[in-house]
Design a protein around this motif. Structure first.
Motif, PDB file in Angstrom:
ATOM      1  N   UNK A  13       0.839  -1.202   0.000  1.00  0.00           N
ATOM      2  CA  UNK A  13       0.000   0.000   0.000  1.00  0.00           C
ATOM      3  C   UNK A  13       0.878   1.257   0.000  1.00  0.00           C
ATOM      4  N   UNK A  14       2.049   1.162   0.613  1.00  0.00           N
ATOM      5  CA  UNK A  14       2.914   2.336   0.697  1.00  0.00           C
ATOM      6  C   UNK A  14       3.932   2.415  -0.438  1.00  0.00           C
ATOM      7  N   UNK A  15       4.046   1.365  -1.218  1.00  0.00           N
ATOM      8  CA  UNK A  15       5.027   1.352  -2.310  1.00  0.00           C
ATOM      9  C   UNK A  15       4.308   1.643  -3.618  1.00  0.00           C
ATOM     10  N   UNK A  16       4.554   2.800  -4.187  1.00  0.00           N
ATOM     11  CA  UNK A  16       3.896   3.150  -5.454  1.00  0.00           C
ATOM     12  C   UNK A  16       4.896   3.129  -6.585  1.00  0.00           C
ATOM     13  N   UNK A 237      17.685   8.141  -0.616  1.00  0.00           N
ATOM     14  CA  UNK A 237      17.164   6.834  -1.043  1.00  0.00           C
ATOM     15  C   UNK A 237      15.639   6.818  -1.104  1.00  0.00           C
ATOM     16  N   UNK A 238      15.121   5.944  -1.971  1.00  0.00           N
ATOM     17  CA  UNK A 238      13.695   5.636  -1.955  1.00  0.00           C
ATOM     18  C   UNK A 238      13.411   4.599  -0.879  1.00  0.00           C
ATOM     19  N   UNK A 239      14.396   3.742  -0.646  1.00  0.00           N
ATOM     20  CA  UNK A 239      14.221   2.650   0.308  1.00  0.00           C
ATOM     21  C   UNK A 239      15.495   2.545   1.152  1.00  0.00           C
ATOM     22  N   UNK A 240      15.323   2.514   2.469  1.00  0.00           N
ATOM     23  CA  UNK A 240      16.454   2.282   3.366  1.00  0.00           C
ATOM     24  C   UNK A 240      16.270   0.897   3.985  1.00  0.00           C
ATOM     25  N   UNK A 241      17.286   0.045   3.833  1.00  0.00           N
ATOM     26  CA  UNK A 241      17.229  -1.302   4.408  1.00  0.00           C
ATOM     27  C   UNK A 241      18.328  -1.416   5.445  1.00  0.00           C
ATOM     28  N   UNK A 242      17.939  -1.678   6.701  1.00  0.00           N
ATOM     29  CA  UNK A 242      18.915  -1.894   7.761  1.00  0.00           C
ATOM     30  C   UNK A 242      18.898  -3.361   8.146  1.00  0.00           C
ATOM     31  N   UNK A 243      20.049  -3.857   8.575  1.00  0.00           N
ATOM     32  CA  UNK A 243      20.088  -5.233   9.065  1.00  0.00           C
ATOM     33  C   UNK A 243      20.605  -5.222  10.495  1.00  0.00           C
ATOM     34  N   UNK A 244      19.861  -5.844  11.388  1.00  0.00           N
ATOM     35  CA  UNK A 244      20.275  -5.948  12.788  1.00  0.00           C
ATOM     36  C   UNK A 244      19.772  -4.790  13.618  1.00  0.00           C
ATOM     37  N   UNK A 280       8.827  -2.237   9.627  1.00  0.00           N
ATOM     38  CA  UNK A 280       8.538  -1.495   8.395  1.00  0.00           C
ATOM     39  C   UNK A 280       7.980  -0.135   8.753  1.00  0.00           C
ATOM     40  N   UNK A 281       8.529   0.879   8.119  1.00  0.00           N
ATOM     41  CA  UNK A 281       8.024   2.224   8.342  1.00  0.00           C
ATOM     42  C   UNK A 281       8.168   3.065   7.091  1.00  0.00           C
ATOM     43  N   UNK A 282       7.613   4.264   7.141  1.00  0.00           N
ATOM     44  CA  UNK A 282       7.727   5.174   6.002  1.00  0.00           C
ATOM     45  C   UNK A 282       8.060   6.574   6.506  1.00  0.00           C
ATOM     46  N   UNK A 283       8.715   7.317   5.630  1.00  0.00           N
ATOM     47  CA  UNK A 283       8.879   8.754   5.865  1.00  0.00           C
ATOM     48  C   UNK A 283       8.535   9.419   4.546  1.00  0.00           C
ATOM     49  N   UNK A 284       7.358  10.029   4.467  1.00  0.00           N
ATOM     50  CA  UNK A 284       6.868  10.516   3.174  1.00  0.00           C
ATOM     51  C   UNK A 284       6.744   9.327   2.235  1.00  0.00           C
ATOM     52  N   UNK A 285       7.369   9.446   1.044  1.00  0.00           N
ATOM     53  CA  UNK A 285       7.321   8.329   0.093  1.00  0.00           C
ATOM     54  C   UNK A 285       8.436   7.327   0.320  1.00  0.00           C
ATOM     55  N   UNK A 286       9.293   7.575   1.282  1.00  0.00           N
ATOM     56  CA  UNK A 286      10.429   6.673   1.510  1.00  0.00           C
ATOM     57  C   UNK A 286      10.001   5.482   2.357  1.00  0.00           C
ATOM     58  N   UNK A 287      10.499   4.308   1.982  1.00  0.00           N
ATOM     59  CA  UNK A 287      10.212   3.096   2.748  1.00  0.00           C
ATOM     60  C   UNK A 287      11.432   2.734   3.577  1.00  0.00           C
ATOM     61  N   UNK A 310      10.106  -3.367  -4.087  1.00  0.00           N
ATOM     62  CA  UNK A 310      10.928  -2.839  -5.186  1.00  0.00           C
ATOM     63  C   UNK A 310      10.251  -3.107  -6.529  1.00  0.00           C
ATOM     64  N   UNK A 311       9.673  -4.298  -6.657  1.00  0.00           N
ATOM     65  CA  UNK A 311       9.002  -4.629  -7.919  1.00  0.00           C
ATOM     66  C   UNK A 311       7.830  -3.674  -8.170  1.00  0.00           C
ATOM     67  N   UNK A 312       7.074  -3.407  -7.120  1.00  0.00           N
ATOM     68  CA  UNK A 312       5.940  -2.492  -7.295  1.00  0.00           C
ATOM     69  C   UNK A 312       6.447  -1.101  -7.679  1.00  0.00           C
ATOM     70  N   UNK A 313       7.531  -0.653  -7.048  1.00  0.00           N
ATOM     71  CA  UNK A 313       8.072   0.670  -7.364  1.00  0.00           C
ATOM     72  C   UNK A 313       8.570   0.729  -8.805  1.00  0.00           C
ATOM     73  N   UNK A 314       9.057  -0.402  -9.306  1.00  0.00           N
ATOM     74  CA  UNK A 314       9.563  -0.433 -10.681  1.00  0.00           C
ATOM     75  C   UNK A 314       8.435  -0.556 -11.708  1.00  0.00           C
TER      76      UNK A 314
END
Ligand code: AMP
Ligand code: MG
Length: 395
Positions: A13-16, A237-244, A280-287, A310-314
């Motif tokens: 829903x948040x990924x356009x 970034x459009x998407x920030x992915x953190x690990x840990x 999972x969170x958002x900041x504006x359009x950023x995931x 990512x697929x939906x964004x693409x």
């Protein structure tokens, strides 16, 4: 704690789809078309021969016939003479059919001597010719919006005259590893330290998914270090992915630092194994995705949640993940307190079968090596027989 389908629904829903851009055709591979492309030609542009042979009048060939060869036409050449009754024109594959002819007889089915050719069998009108515009007509949409640009699509787009196409922009993905104990490969390890596998793995996964990837390095388990790198990631970034750093431990500061950076959290735990603490969170359009630190957990979290986003964004209309039922190669007894994903291998013997791989838990990347699928097991105690269908996600 939320269920997997719920989590996916919230993410999607948040990924356009991202804005579009025009790129040269040779850079469009794997992108998704943001325009419908119409043909600028009739194809074939003229009625053409599909075989090397003789262009004839089918009416002359209702019974074995001997015809007079009046002309030879190579590919790229055009016949100058009309084929009249009792005549034939030697023609090459791809050449325009001469006026008067309505069929081509393949060379190997004829015998020629001097300027005559013998056709020993009846010939139907239309044999071995492709009428003008049979494949596509001028103005007809041949590659619809939403099509993934495959090599075949590139061939077709070139056929209809395109040297550039309008596609969705690639997502910019920033990857951030976290942990005081985590060390980049190339440095010595002391007791208590482990190598950073998530960073390089997640960069590769994002690259592979078609993103433009930025690697931010390792944030230490303190607010200052996390804050600096999170800010760098969210800068562009459009998407920030953190690990840990996302579970409930004392040094799991990721949720707090992300909130301070302006992120709204949508969920923080998913009922699944491996990888329950998944933010999972958002900041504006950023995931923003906070994946668990264990490498197999972050791998599974990426496949189930980040890749579909990512697929939906693409611009993909079917972002997945797509599980297909495949028969198990061997019996399997499982007992899980949550829906569980395990690495598996697809075997191609006569039909496709899926074999679950031995895994030593959520840090076992060796168990994941050679896995080309994940299978989904339900919560509870389940016994499968060999051949039972099991939902399988191809990697
Ligand atoms: P965490 O989610 O930070 O509690 O990490 C869970 C487990 O994954 C711990 O054993 C960490 O040492 C390990 N881990 C965290 N980050 C990484 C990484 N980048 N590469 C490999 N293992 C990691
Ligand atoms: Mg940690």
């Amino acid at each position: 704690m939320i269920e997997i389908p719920n989590a996916l629904e919230i993410i999607l829903r948040h990924a356009g789809p991202l804005p579009t851009e025009t790129v040269p055709l040779n850079l469009a591979l794997s992108r998704v078309l943001a325009e419908s492309v119409a043909s600028d030609i009739d194809s074939p542009p003229y009625t053409k021969a599909l075989m090397d042979g003789y262009a004839v009048r089918s009416a002359d060939c209702t019974a074995p016939a001997t015809l007079t060869i009046i002309e030879e036409v190579a590919a790229g050449q055009v016949a100058t003479r009309t084929v009249e009754a009792g005549q034939a024109t030697r023609i090459m594959t791809g050449a325009p059919i001469p006026a008067g002819a309505d069929a081509v007889v393949p060379h190997e089915q004829t015998e020629s001597t001097g300027n005559t050719v013998r056709v020993g069998r009846p010939v139907r009108a239309g044999e071995s010719i492709l009428p003008r515009a049979r494949e596509m007509r001028l103005g007809e949409v041949v590659v619809p919006e939403g099509t993934r640009v495959t090599p075949q699509a590139i061939g077709l787009l070139a056929t209809v005259g395109r040297s550039s196409v309008c596609v969705h922009r690639r997502p910019r993905v920033a990857i951030l590893a976290t942990g005081d104990e985590v060390v980049e490969a190339g440095n010595p390890l002391t007791l208590g330290q482990i190598r950073n596998s998530n960073g390089p793995m997640l960069v590769a996964m994002a690259d592979h998914a078609g993103a433009v990837t930025e690697y931010l390095g390792i944030a230490r388990d303190n607010r200052e270090s996390l804050k600096t790198l999170v800010a760098r990631g969210l800068d562009n970034a459009d998407v920030l992915v953190l690990a840990g750093g996302v579970s409930a431990g004392k040094f799991d500061l990721v949720p707090e630092v992300l909130a301070a950076a302006g992120m709204t959290a949508h969920f923080h735990k998913v009922r699944m194994k491996p990888g329950k603490p998944l933010l999972f969170g958002t900041r504006g359009n950023q995931l923003v995705f906070g994946l668990p630190g264990n490498p197999v957990s972050s791998f599974v979290g990426f496949e189930l949640f980040v890749r579909p986003a990512l697929r939906k964004m693409m611009g993909h209309s079917q972002p997945g993940p797509t599980f297909v039922p495949l028969p198990l190669a061997a019996a399997l007894a499982t007992q899980n307190n949550r829906p569980t994903y395990v690495p598996a291998q697809i075997e191609k013997v006569d039909a496709l079968r899926v074999r679950v791989r031995t895994s030593f838990g959520s840090a076992d990347l060796r168990g994941l090596l050679g896995a080309d699928a994940l299978v989904s097991l339900p919560a509870g105690t389940v016994e499968y027989a060999a051949g039972d269908a099991i939902p399988t996600l191809m990697l």
